[in-house]
Design a protein around this motif. Structure first.
Motif, PDB file in Angstrom:
ATOM      1  N   GLU A  38      44.157  55.838  -6.352  1.00 13.46           N
ATOM      2  CA  GLU A  38      42.999  56.709  -6.938  1.00 13.46           C
ATOM      3  C   GLU A  38      43.519  58.210  -6.950  1.00 13.46           C
ATOM      4  N   ARG A  39      44.129  58.570  -5.642  1.00 14.73           N
ATOM      5  CA  ARG A  39      44.236  59.959  -5.750  1.00 14.73           C
ATOM      6  C   ARG A  39      45.517  60.370  -6.844  1.00 14.73           C
ATOM      7  N   VAL A  40      46.567  59.430  -7.088  1.00 16.94           N
ATOM      8  CA  VAL A  40      47.559  59.716  -7.853  1.00 16.94           C
ATOM      9  C   VAL A  40      47.164  59.823  -9.316  1.00 16.94           C
ATOM     10  N   VAL A  41      46.125  58.531  -9.407  1.00 12.68           N
ATOM     11  CA  VAL A  41      45.672  58.509 -11.022  1.00 12.68           C
ATOM     12  C   VAL A  41      44.814  59.783 -11.474  1.00 12.68           C
ATOM     13  N   ARG A  42      44.011  59.979 -10.524  1.00 11.45           N
ATOM     14  CA  ARG A  42      43.166  61.193 -10.824  1.00 11.45           C
ATOM     15  C   ARG A  42      44.059  62.651 -11.130  1.00 11.45           C
ATOM     16  N   ALA A  43      45.118  62.693 -10.355  1.00  8.93           N
ATOM     17  CA  ALA A  43      45.771  63.760 -10.587  1.00  8.93           C
ATOM     18  C   ALA A  43      46.634  63.868 -11.769  1.00  8.93           C
ATOM     19  N   LEU A  44      47.229  62.830 -12.220  1.00  9.23           N
ATOM     20  CA  LEU A  44      47.680  62.495 -13.468  1.00  9.23           C
ATOM     21  C   LEU A  44      46.934  62.892 -14.664  1.00  9.23           C
ATOM     22  N   SER A  45      45.642  61.918 -14.422  1.00 13.87           N
ATOM     23  CA  SER A  45      44.672  62.128 -15.608  1.00 13.87           C
ATOM     24  C   SER A  45      44.141  63.680 -15.926  1.00 13.87           C
ATOM     25  N   SER A  46      44.290  64.496 -14.936  1.00 15.51           N
ATOM     26  CA  SER A  46      43.684  65.733 -14.969  1.00 15.51           C
ATOM     27  C   SER A  46      44.600  66.522 -15.529  1.00 15.51           C
ATOM     28  N   ALA A  47      45.898  66.468 -15.416  1.00 20.22           N
ATOM     29  CA  ALA A  47      47.036  67.252 -15.893  1.00 20.22           C
ATOM     30  C   ALA A  47      47.345  66.814 -17.321  1.00 20.22           C
ATOM     31  N   THR A  48      47.321  65.557 -17.537  1.00 22.87           N
ATOM     32  CA  THR A  48      47.975  65.328 -18.891  1.00 22.87           C
ATOM     33  C   THR A  48      46.821  64.676 -19.864  1.00 22.87           C
ATOM     34  N   LYS A  49      45.410  65.026 -19.546  1.00 26.48           N
ATOM     35  CA  LYS A  49      44.177  64.542 -20.441  1.00 26.48           C
ATOM     36  C   LYS A  49      44.111  63.486 -21.054  1.00 26.48           C
ATOM     37  N   GLN A  50      44.811  62.406 -20.326  1.00 22.43           N
ATOM     38  CA  GLN A  50      44.887  61.010 -21.162  1.00 22.43           C
ATOM     39  C   GLN A  50      45.173  60.048 -19.749  1.00 22.43           C
ATOM     40  N   PRO A  51      44.722  58.757 -19.784  1.00 23.00           N
ATOM     41  CA  PRO A  51      44.835  57.744 -18.879  1.00 23.00           C
ATOM     42  C   PRO A  51      46.553  57.680 -18.662  1.00 23.00           C
ATOM     43  N   CYS A 108      53.041  55.597  -6.364  1.00 20.57           N
ATOM     44  CA  CYS A 108      51.571  55.477  -5.781  1.00 20.57           C
ATOM     45  C   CYS A 108      51.359  55.772  -4.319  1.00 20.57           C
ATOM     46  N   ASP A 109      52.429  56.032  -3.823  1.00 20.59           N
ATOM     47  CA  ASP A 109      52.325  56.344  -2.207  1.00 20.59           C
ATOM     48  C   ASP A 109      52.426  57.954  -1.911  1.00 20.59           C
ATOM     49  N   MET A 110      52.448  58.644  -3.182  1.00 22.08           N
ATOM     50  CA  MET A 110      52.340  60.191  -2.811  1.00 22.08           C
ATOM     51  C   MET A 110      51.110  60.849  -3.106  1.00 22.08           C
ATOM     52  N   PRO A 111      50.265  60.621  -2.265  1.00 22.34           N
ATOM     53  CA  PRO A 111      48.687  60.912  -2.465  1.00 22.34           C
ATOM     54  C   PRO A 111      48.431  62.539  -2.396  1.00 22.34           C
ATOM     55  N   LEU A 112      49.245  63.453  -2.249  1.00 22.42           N
ATOM     56  CA  LEU A 112      49.125  64.590  -2.163  1.00 22.42           C
ATOM     57  C   LEU A 112      49.843  65.465  -3.507  1.00 22.42           C
ATOM     58  N   VAL A 113      49.949  64.721  -4.554  1.00 23.26           N
ATOM     59  CA  VAL A 113      50.505  65.145  -5.745  1.00 23.26           C
ATOM     60  C   VAL A 113      49.250  65.735  -6.378  1.00 23.26           C
ATOM     61  N   ASP A 114      49.412  66.640  -7.213  1.00 21.68           N
ATOM     62  CA  ASP A 114      47.978  67.260  -7.828  1.00 21.68           C
ATOM     63  C   ASP A 114      48.263  67.635  -9.258  1.00 21.68           C
ATOM     64  N   ALA A 115      47.499  68.138 -10.030  1.00 20.22           N
ATOM     65  CA  ALA A 115      47.499  68.340 -11.358  1.00 20.22           C
ATOM     66  C   ALA A 115      48.643  69.547 -11.669  1.00 20.22           C
ATOM     67  N   SER A 116      48.530  70.452 -10.841  1.00 16.23           N
ATOM     68  CA  SER A 116      49.554  71.727 -10.776  1.00 16.23           C
ATOM     69  C   SER A 116      50.745  71.336 -10.800  1.00 16.23           C
ATOM     70  N   PRO A 188      56.306  76.523 -10.436  1.00  9.73           N
ATOM     71  CA  PRO A 188      55.182  77.320  -9.966  1.00  9.73           C
ATOM     72  C   PRO A 188      54.042  76.336  -9.438  1.00  9.73           C
ATOM     73  N   GLN A 189      53.539  76.863  -8.394  1.00 13.12           N
ATOM     74  CA  GLN A 189      52.463  75.794  -7.907  1.00 13.12           C
ATOM     75  C   GLN A 189      52.667  74.648  -7.324  1.00 13.12           C
ATOM     76  N   VAL A 190      54.015  74.427  -7.103  1.00 14.47           N
ATOM     77  CA  VAL A 190      54.321  72.983  -6.715  1.00 14.47           C
ATOM     78  C   VAL A 190      54.994  73.361  -5.375  1.00 14.47           C
ATOM     79  N   GLY A 191      54.314  72.482  -4.149  1.00 13.97           N
ATOM     80  CA  GLY A 191      54.849  72.735  -2.883  1.00 13.97           C
ATOM     81  C   GLY A 191      55.547  71.492  -2.092  1.00 13.97           C
TER      82      GLY A 191
END
Length: 212
Positions: A38-51, A108-116, A188-191
């Motif tokens: 869920e965390r990974v899907v949510r981050a990708l959806s937020s960044a790409t604006k599509q499922p 799917c095992d990278m739960p700290l990925v985020d939209a930025s 940028p913004q990637v840690g």
């Protein structure tokens, strides 16, 4: 002019067996109240604006994830390429299904990925309109992170016939040739936390302690 976020599809690579995780189902383990997938899907959806596309190996995996992910997210599933193994099989199937020029893959095992993270890596791939690389792969502490990277869809498809059943991402990157390997601190913004992956319960507990 850089390409828009609408030209990148998120891909969650979720077809693994989770053999080192206690119950063999790490994607459905929870972190801060959400499953890892869920965390990974949510981050990708937020960044790409599509499922995003979620690549799975079996119908049982697809059924478990479809029951877990909110229906409102409209996630699309693809089955791993039968002629390849590992996460590379998921990427190839996603390339055949997606219509965008670019794909951002994440395990799917990278739960700290985020939209930025997604946005920063994609912008690196499309920064120069005249000459884009075939892929942008972050390097973290000297290690390539091909499961946390941007790929040009047509370039991956063009390599398909040169890949064998036991090949992994290393073989793909060799075939692609024009790969931008970039230190993660230059994005940028990637840690460093963004590429953290979870293979065991002990690793998940350490990540959970850092999140608190």
């Amino acid at each position: 002019m850089s390409e828009s976020a609408a030209d990148v599809t998120g891909v969650v690579l979720a077809g693994g067996s989770s053999s080192r995780f206690e119950d063999g189902n790490k994607a459905l383990a929870t972190l801060d109240g959400e499953t890892l997938v869920e965390r990974v899907v949510r981050a990708l959806s937020s960044a790409t604006k599509q499922p995003p596309l979620v690549a799975v190996r079996t119908e049982a995996q697809r059924d478990r994830f479809s029951r877990t992910l909110p229906s409102a997210w409209d996630v699309r599933f693809v089955m791993d390429d039968d002629e390849l193994t590992g996460p590379l099989a998921g990427l190839l199937s996603a390339c055949e299904t997606a219509s965008t020029r670019w794909l951002f893959t994440v395990g799917c095992d990278m739960p700290l990925v985020d939209a930025s993270t997604v946005t920063g890596t994609f912008e690196r791939a499309t920064r120069t309109a005249a000459c884009h690389p075939c892929a942008v792969v972050p390097v973290s502490r000297g290690q390539y992170e091909p499961l946390h990277a941007v790929y040009r869809r047509e370039s991956v498809i063009d390599c398909r016939d040169r890949l064998s059943v036991d090949d992994g991402f290393g073989a793909l990157l060799t075939e692609l040739g024009d790969v931008d390997y970039v230190d993660i601190d230059e994005l940028p913004q990637v840690g460093q936390a963004s590429v953290t992956n979870v293979n065991t319960v002990a690793e998940l507990e350490r990540v959970a302690a850092d999140v608190e």
